[in-house]
Design a protein around this motif. Structure first.
Motif, PDB file in Angstrom:
ATOM      1  N   GLY A  36       0.810  -1.212   0.000  1.00 57.28           N
ATOM      2  CA  GLY A  36       0.000   0.000   0.000  1.00 57.28           C
ATOM      3  C   GLY A  36       0.841   1.258   0.000  1.00 57.28           C
ATOM      4  O   GLY A  36       0.556   2.217  -0.726  1.00 57.28           O
ATOM      5  N   SER A  37       1.914   1.238   0.795  1.00 64.41           N
ATOM      6  CA  SER A  37       2.751   2.428   0.910  1.00 64.41           C
ATOM      7  C   SER A  37       3.454   2.762  -0.407  1.00 64.41           C
ATOM      8  O   SER A  37       3.758   3.929  -0.667  1.00 64.41           O
ATOM      9  CB  SER A  37       3.793   2.229   2.011  1.00 64.41           C
ATOM     10  N   ALA A  38       3.739   1.757  -1.236  1.00 65.94           N
ATOM     11  CA  ALA A  38       4.411   2.006  -2.515  1.00 65.94           C
ATOM     12  C   ALA A  38       3.510   2.780  -3.479  1.00 65.94           C
ATOM     13  O   ALA A  38       3.995   3.536  -4.323  1.00 65.94           O
ATOM     14  CB  ALA A  38       4.831   0.680  -3.144  1.00 65.94           C
ATOM     15  N   VAL A 162       8.844  -4.593  -3.843  1.00 62.98           N
ATOM     16  CA  VAL A 162       7.602  -3.818  -3.940  1.00 62.98           C
ATOM     17  C   VAL A 162       7.889  -2.409  -4.448  1.00 62.98           C
ATOM     18  O   VAL A 162       7.095  -1.836  -5.204  1.00 62.98           O
ATOM     19  CB  VAL A 162       6.894  -3.777  -2.568  1.00 62.98           C
ATOM     20  N   LYS A 163       9.029  -1.832  -4.043  1.00 68.17           N
ATOM     21  CA  LYS A 163       9.390  -0.500  -4.531  1.00 68.17           C
ATOM     22  C   LYS A 163       9.520  -0.477  -6.047  1.00 68.17           C
ATOM     23  O   LYS A 163       9.245   0.533  -6.695  1.00 68.17           O
ATOM     24  CB  LYS A 163      10.719  -0.053  -3.911  1.00 68.17           C
ATOM     25  N   ALA A 164       9.967  -1.609  -6.602  1.00 69.36           N
ATOM     26  CA  ALA A 164      10.137  -1.671  -8.052  1.00 69.36           C
ATOM     27  C   ALA A 164       8.797  -1.791  -8.768  1.00 69.36           C
ATOM     28  O   ALA A 164       8.601  -1.205  -9.840  1.00 69.36           O
ATOM     29  CB  ALA A 164      11.026  -2.860  -8.417  1.00 69.36           C
ATOM     30  N   LEU A 165       7.859  -2.545  -8.181  1.00 74.92           N
ATOM     31  CA  LEU A 165       6.585  -2.810  -8.854  1.00 74.92           C
ATOM     32  C   LEU A 165       5.465  -1.886  -8.402  1.00 74.92           C
ATOM     33  O   LEU A 165       4.542  -1.600  -9.164  1.00 74.92           O
ATOM     34  CB  LEU A 165       6.168  -4.263  -8.600  1.00 74.92           C
ATOM     35  N   GLY A 166       5.532  -1.421  -7.150  1.00 78.89           N
ATOM     36  CA  GLY A 166       4.433  -0.659  -6.570  1.00 78.89           C
ATOM     37  C   GLY A 166       4.042   0.590  -7.330  1.00 78.89           C
ATOM     38  O   GLY A 166       2.853   0.782  -7.635  1.00 78.89           O
ATOM     39  N   TRP A 185      -6.768   1.028  -0.558  1.00 78.74           N
ATOM     40  CA  TRP A 185      -5.932  -0.163  -0.429  1.00 78.74           C
ATOM     41  C   TRP A 185      -4.821   0.071   0.592  1.00 78.74           C
ATOM     42  O   TRP A 185      -4.504  -0.824   1.378  1.00 78.74           O
ATOM     43  CB  TRP A 185      -5.343  -0.548  -1.782  1.00 78.74           C
ATOM     44  N   ASP A 186      -4.259   1.257   0.599  1.00 82.70           N
ATOM     45  CA  ASP A 186      -3.227   1.584   1.589  1.00 82.70           C
ATOM     46  C   ASP A 186      -3.797   1.470   3.005  1.00 82.70           C
ATOM     47  O   ASP A 186      -3.135   0.945   3.910  1.00 82.70           O
ATOM     48  CB  ASP A 186      -2.707   3.001   1.336  1.00 82.70           C
ATOM     49  N   ALA A 187      -5.020   1.944   3.199  1.00 84.81           N
ATOM     50  CA  ALA A 187      -5.660   1.845   4.518  1.00 84.81           C
ATOM     51  C   ALA A 187      -5.889   0.395   4.919  1.00 84.81           C
ATOM     52  O   ALA A 187      -5.648   0.000   6.067  1.00 84.81           O
ATOM     53  CB  ALA A 187      -6.997   2.596   4.501  1.00 84.81           C
ATOM     54  N   VAL A 188      -6.322  -0.432   3.960  1.00 78.29           N
ATOM     55  CA  VAL A 188      -6.567  -1.850   4.245  1.00 78.29           C
ATOM     56  C   VAL A 188      -5.263  -2.553   4.633  1.00 78.29           C
ATOM     57  O   VAL A 188      -5.236  -3.364   5.573  1.00 78.29           O
ATOM     58  CB  VAL A 188      -7.210  -2.542   3.022  1.00 78.29           C
ATOM     59  N   THR A 189      -4.172  -2.232   3.936  1.00 82.87           N
ATOM     60  CA  THR A 189      -2.899  -2.893   4.247  1.00 82.87           C
ATOM     61  C   THR A 189      -2.384  -2.480   5.625  1.00 82.87           C
ATOM     62  O   THR A 189      -1.806  -3.296   6.343  1.00 82.87           O
ATOM     63  CB  THR A 189      -1.835  -2.577   3.182  1.00 82.87           C
TER      64      THR A 189
END
Length: 428
Positions: A36-38, A162-166, A185-189
């Motif tokens: 989510g953060s990415a 994740v940084k590469a794909l996010g 989605w970020d909130a859910v994660t």
């Protein structure tokens, strides 16, 4: 006065951190949150744009999410040395989930304003100030000392992937469905990570009795007494300021003027991400005897892409220089984190981490401001070369500190030292 750990550090244990159930839970929580953060920065930017905001509005939003992280970080470190770190991680992630969820709702319903977005960012930044110090000490409570470097590398491996794909996935989600879905989605994660982290049930470190002010004073005294710690923090602040100002601020401008613009800048960013992943893989196999010396040297690699772009070297030379910088940065982070966790007693890690974090975070806005002012009088290439020189100078000066080379890898049965040089006692 004795300093004690909240729980014993096993001398013998499983052959891999992944054999520890609590570590698997911790890694899972970090991976879920990272997905989510990415996507969040891109979604945040477009939520400001969608409600008619410009560069000024976006700058205000970014500032309100950064300032509380600096302001409240010392309080977060203090709580991390007094309370259960798993509960702090739970509360911090739950608070961030609430902030991002509220932001997603306001964006989806069309009621978002610069003020409301900034307010949610302020809450998220506050949550981060409690999450960061607690997470630093939690790993050392979960994993035996001999496996700390492997554990730190394993934690970074999925987050780097994740940084590469996010960002790419986030761009597709925002383009197809709008910023609200990515924020949701970020909130859910964050919420899912909070539930997983609460299940760690880590005991509170056994800190010395005293009030808040006395704890902060004792923390500062311990920070200052460890020469290797505060000198690394000072050098790290210079590196952070020079790297972010040179690479993140001026890099895209140089790519637009001297290279093929966004296409080549995308390749440079990809090379850096690949370097981060390669550095993580190196740390899974290589355990240096002098981790702090390695961290200092490896961090100096950040000067390579800045110098190569300043000299307008061809792109085929800039790309490997940037990849080497990524390798060096990841090795530096893992080696530094391992040395910190091994050498600072459990009951002090929250405050020591906070003092270190405040120094490096304060350097970010200062670096951006100074670079923006310098760019008015100097060329981008001159500023880039200056940033590279600052990184090299900070690295060499830090290597001149004798205490840096005295931080070796502890044997499994060794105990970290208190600030006065005595071995700490592990409570069984």
């Amino acid at each position: 006065m004795r300093t004690a750990d909240a729980s014993p550090t096993p001398i013998s244990g499983p052959s891999s951190p992944f054999r520890i159930a609590a570590f698997r839970r911790f890694v899972s929580a970090n991976l879920i949150s990272a997905t989510g953060s990415a996507m969040a920065p891109l979604a945040l930017a477009y939520s400001v744009i969608e409600q008619g905001g410009g560069a000024g509005s976006l700058g205000l939003v970014l500032a309100t999410s950064t300032v509380p992280t600096i302001v409240f970080l010392l309080a977060g470190g203090l709580f991390a040395d007094r309370l259960s770190r798993s509960r702090l991680l739970f509360v911090g992630n739950l608070l961030a989930a609430g902030a991002q969820g509220a932001l997603a709702v306001t964006v989806a319903t069309g009621h978002a304003t610069t003020v409301s977005i900034a307010a949610c960012g302020f809450v998220s930044g506050t949550a981060a100030s409690f999450i960061v110090p607690a997470a630093q000490g939690a790993v050392a409570q979960i994993v035996p000392r001999q496996h700390l470097q492997q554990a730190n590398a394993l934690l970074r491996l999925p987050s780097n992937a994740v940084k590469a794909l996010g960002p790419a996935v986030g761009g597709v989600v925002v383009a197809a469905s709008g910023a609200a879905w990515a924020l949701a989605w970020d909130a859910v994660t964050f919420a899912a990570a909070a539930v997983l982290l609460l299940g760690l049930r880590l005991e509170a470190p056994l800190a010395a009795p005293g009030g808040v002010l006395s704890d902060l004073r004792a923390g500062w005294a311990g920070f200052w007494a460890r020469t290797w710690l505060w000198t690394y923090t000072v050098a790290g602040s210079v590196l952070v300021a020079a790297w972010l100002a040179g690479f993140q601020l001026l890099g895209p401008l140089v790519a637009a003027r001297r290279y093929a613009g966004a296409r080549d800048w995308g390749l440079i960013q990809a090379a850096f991400t690949c370097g981060l992943l390669a550095g993580t893989l190196v740390c899974l196999r290589w355990k240096p005897y002098r981790p702090l010396t390695v961290a200092v040297c490896a961090g100096g690699a950040l000067a390579l892409p800045l110098a190569s772009m300043a000299c307008t070297l061809p792109l085929p030379l800039v790309l490997p220089a940037t990849a080497l910088a990524g390798v060096g940065l990841d090795i530096a982070i893992v080696a530094w984190t391992t040395a910190f966790q091994q050498r600072v007693p459990q009951a002090e890690q929250g405050r020591m981490s906070a003092y270190n974090g405040v120094g490096e975070r304060l350097a970010i806005p200062v670096g951006y401001l100074v670079t923006a002012l310098a760019a008015r009088s100097w060329s981008s290439q001159a500023v880039l070369l200056t940033c590279a020189g600052m990184i090299v100078a900070a690295t060499l000066l830090n290597l001149c500190v004798p205490d840096v080379h005295r931080i070796d890898r502890l044997a499994p049965d060794d105990q970290p030292q208190a600030a006065d040089g005595r071995r700490t006692v592990v409570q069984a």
